[in-house]
Design an enzyme around this catalytic site. Structure first.
Site, PDB file in Angstrom:
ATOM      1  CG  ASP A 228      -0.263   0.259   2.509  1.00 30.00           C
ATOM      2  OD1 ASP A 228       0.930  -0.083   2.640  1.00 30.00           O
ATOM      3  OD2 ASP A 228      -0.902   0.813   3.421  1.00 30.00           O
TER       4      ASP A 228
ATOM      5  CE  LYS B 106      -0.630  -1.369   9.616  1.00 33.36           C
ATOM      6  NZ  LYS B 106      -2.091  -1.348   9.674  1.00 33.36           N
TER       7      LYS B 106
END
Length: 547
Positions: A295, A395
């Site tokens: 992303d 993450k």
């Protein structure tokens, strides 16, 4: 958050630059817990960005100071804004070193210059900034003791989209703009700015976690094809140095590899809806063997095989099940596993079989971070395409997830000769299902049969580390066979909120593992819709499906 707080506990695997930058500084004798740009709204909408940002920053006044003296400042007040460094006591940042980087979206370069001046005006000793105009991914910044990421995560970028901060008190040093396009250091009295390569130190850390020689043996095979979609976001700066230069992938394996301020007019959210170009390639005739996407700021991921999609819930479970055997960092075994509450129960079954501690936490990465800080957690994930481990505190879309999957495939194929059938992504997943059973899982996003109910509740979590309690995290309906329906309100966009429904049904029968997920889940879907009456509420017969 518009400007995320990034924290990390110290790690023996940090690169020399990040590890040593604070080694002799007493102000960093303990890990930084949080550096916030506090924001009452999750993101700046395009309207706020246009109408308020320039006015907010133009209200700041500063006193001139020479390069040989410490920057002096005055303070500007605005009733709309909250304070910048107030979330930390001065001893945690005065005369210390912080890291600054962003995902390359519109306004990041201008914001980086402002933040550098703010750091100077608040007594920070040194700022490390990613070169290429301040680009640095969230996972890369997280390898440091503390710093800032400028990002709106997977939301769209550009002049009409999301970015921004809201603050009430700004102290700025009177220094000129810094050239962020080339590495180097410049000093302004007691304050200095070092522009660093955003890839080199992060790559060094990854080489200590994964077996790069093993992965290279896979990516350099003539009979294995790999494709990575950077979605014109921050990982475009990392993809070629890591996957091509270091691991031997073909240069044409990188799609949308140039970071753009508006992400090429795309939506940098790696799922079946927004990464359609990659999905079409992977599901096309004679598609590549392995595909992945990340992303806007590089912390979410999507994993695909040829004509095969791996759900985020299955992905983290499969990584955990194979980690000790395939990833050097986990050679002693994971300390514990954790998932967010809405995420499928697949990871639970791995923890049970491997006899590992397991934690079900509220949505929000900070709960994983607390467990990591306490030494209770090694691998974790969430259904919104986030996967991480304790080698950093964040993450890692392209790092943890993609490199972990490549490690698994490389290990399974290390003895295969060219021409022999390779173990595929679908083979790895179906073999995992045969061992652990399959958790059919799907998420339904709405804008605006017979089951025995075991219990229903509003999920509440008590943090085992600090004892804090978080409630109202989502309504759960849990049935006796392990199936679940979850309703949760999400408000992470620029405006309004999303009603999310999560559907899960456990299937232990191997003969039924190839059933399409939508068919298997239909009885629970019908039950969920009849229970919530969301058809009438939203006026939509068909929700957006994020499988």
């Amino acid at each position: 958050m518009a400007l995320n707080s990034i924290t990390s506990r110290p790690s023996s695997l940090l690169s020399k630059k990040f590890k040593n930058c604070c080694a002799n500084d007493s102000t960093f004798s303990h890990p930084i817990k949080s550096i916030y740009f506090l924001s009452p709204i999750p993101l700046f909408s395009k309207f706020y960005l246009k109408n308020n940002v320039s006015r907010a920053f133009s209200s700041v006044s500063v006193k001139a100071s020479s390069a040989s003296s410490s920057p002096s400042t005055t303070v500007a007040q605005s009733p709309e804004l909250k304070a910048l460094f107030d979330s930390l006591p001065p001893e945690d940042y005065k005369n210390g070193i912080l890291v600054l980087g962003g995902d390359g979206r519109y306004f990041n370069l201008e914001a980086a210059q402002i933040i550098i001046k703010i750091a100077a005006g608040n007594g920070v000793g040194k700022i490390l900034v990613g070169n290429r105009d301040g680009i640095m991914s969230t996972p890369a910044v997280s390898a440091a003791n503390g710093g800032f990421v400028m990002s709106a995560s997977h939301n769209p970028g550009g002049p009409d989209y999301d970015w921004g901060i809201k603050i009430s008190e700004i102290k700025m040093g009177d220094i000129p703009d810094v050239d962020l396009s080339h590495p180097g250091q410049i000093d302004y009295g007691n304050f200095s700015v070092e522009v660093v390569d955003p890839v080199a130190d992060y790559l060094e850390l990854m080489e200590n976690v994964f077996d790069f020689s093993l992965i290279r043996s896979l990516l350099s095979r003539s009979d294995f094809r790999f494709v990575f979609d950077a979605m014109h976001a921050v990982t475009g700066a990392y993809a070629k140095p890591i996957f091509v230069d270091k691991l031997g992938a073909s240069p044409d394996s990188i799609l949308n590899g140039v970071p753009l301020e508006d992400f090429g007019h795309g939506h940098p959210d790696p799922n079946l809806t927004y990464a359609k170009d990659l999905v079409d390639i992977m599901y096309g005739e004679n598609g590549p063997d392995f595909g992945a996407a990340s992303d806007g700021d590089g912390d979410r991921n999507m994993i695909l095989g040829r004509g095969f999609f791996v759900t985020p819930s299955d992905s983290v479970a499969i990584i955990a099940a194979n980690a000790q055997e395939t990833i050097p960092y986990f050679k002693a075994g994971p300390k514990g596993l954790a998932r967010s509450m809405p995420t499928s129960g697949a990871l639970d079954r791995v923890a049970q079989k491997l006899n590992l501690p397991f934690y079900e936490v509220p949505t929000g990465w900070k709960y994983f971070g607390n467990l990591m800080d306490a030494g209770k957690l090694s691998i974790c994930g969430e259904e919104s395409f986030g996967t991480g481990s304790d080698h950093i505190r964040e993450k890692m879309g392209y790092g943890m997830a993609v490199l972990a999957w490549l490690s698994i495939l490389a290990f399974r194929n290390k003895d295969k000769k060219v021409g022999e059938k390779l173990v595929s992504v679908s083979d790895v997943v179906t073999e995992y299902w045969a061992t652990y059973g399959r958790n059919f899982f799907s998420r339904y996003d709405y804008e605006a049969r017979s089951y025995t109910l075991q219990f229903a509740d509003d999920f509440t979590y008590t943090d085992p580390v600090d004892g804090s309690v978080v409630s109202k995290q989502g309504i759960r309906f849990v049935f006796t066979d392990g199936s679940r329906i979850i309703f949760r309100l999400s408000g992470t966009g620029s405006a309004g909120a999303t009603v999310r429904i999560y559907i899960e049904q456990f299937e232990p029968d191997a003969s039924k593992h190839d059933v399409d997920a939508q068919i298997a889940l239909k009885p629970l879907i019908d039950l969920a819709l009849s229970t919530s009456k969301l058809k009438e509420f939203t006026g939509r017969e068909q929700p957006t499906v994020i499988t």
